[in-house]
Design an enzyme around this catalytic site. Sequence first.
Site, short mmCIF file in Angstrom:
data_model
loop_
_atom_site.label_atom_id
_atom_site.label_comp_id
_atom_site.label_asym_id
_atom_site.label_seq_id
_atom_site.Cartn_x
_atom_site.Cartn_y
_atom_site.Cartn_z
N GLU A 28 0.83 -1.18 -0.07
CA GLU A 28 -0.27 -0.70 -0.10
C GLU A 28 0.91 1.56 0.03
OE1 GLU A 28 -4.05 0.17 0.71
OE2 GLU A 28 -3.26 -1.35 2.45
N GLU A 84 -4.17 -9.10 1.78
CA GLU A 84 -4.94 -9.64 2.97
C GLU A 84 -6.28 -9.98 2.75
OE1 GLU A 84 -3.00 -5.13 2.93
OE2 GLU A 84 -3.40 -7.20 1.67
#
Length: 272
Positions: A113, A133
């Site tokens: 990210e 994730e």
Amino acid sequence: MSFPAPHVMLVVFNRPKALNSMTSPGQYELESLFSWYDSEPSLRCAIITGAGRAFCAGMDLKEWNQLNARHARGEIEQQPMMPRSGFGALSRRHGKKPVIGAINGLAFGGGMEIVANLDLVIAAKGALFGLPEAKRGVVAMAGSLPRLARTIGRPRATELALTGKSITATEAKEWSLINTITEDAAADCTMLERPVVKAALELAASIVNNSPDSVIISRAGIVAGYEDGSAENASRLLSENWESALNDGENLHEGVQAFAEKRAPQWVDSKL
């Protein structure tokens, strides 16, 4: 944190045994650091990298599990795990000055990210990128999903987020996620001798040799167009917000005068 070259700040994520996974307090410390970087006139470019074999493997899941358990027992109130500027204070950062990623190894979860929102990215050949994730029942909600959709396209962003697969540095470059690939570092290499850090320092030098005002305003125009989506609206805002400051600044006049006098410009620290 160190200052390995004039006007350059180097930040090293330094939890190698935990693959540089981040705690919540550490992220708020980074927010303070990058806020200071933006406000410190003598600094013009920042580089981030990781100690050991990882750039950043994301959130410290052990800490997250402990916080969830304490919240369930009523011992603490639920608090934001990360600052408003996102994971590591970078995944949603707008900021004022550029940050270069020197990705030395694994960039998973929150590490990915961060990568998705950096200004420039150099990666070692052995670096890996991914959003695992979904394999842990969580979601990459720190800003990377919409940004990756714009950078690498919806099909590829969907593939990363929904499968949890990882990609190599070569694939990341083909997908326009990174700028350059370097050789991997030898096991006994010092931080500043790592090829990926050396390449980042060379890139930073080419930035800090330019007008710091021009760098700040040029970056603002790129970020505005990327975030807003409208090229015309971003152009209008850039002119309205920055043109007068640029024209009134010392560096524009110095650059033009130096060109006319056929000499190298002598930039001053930006007052923007």
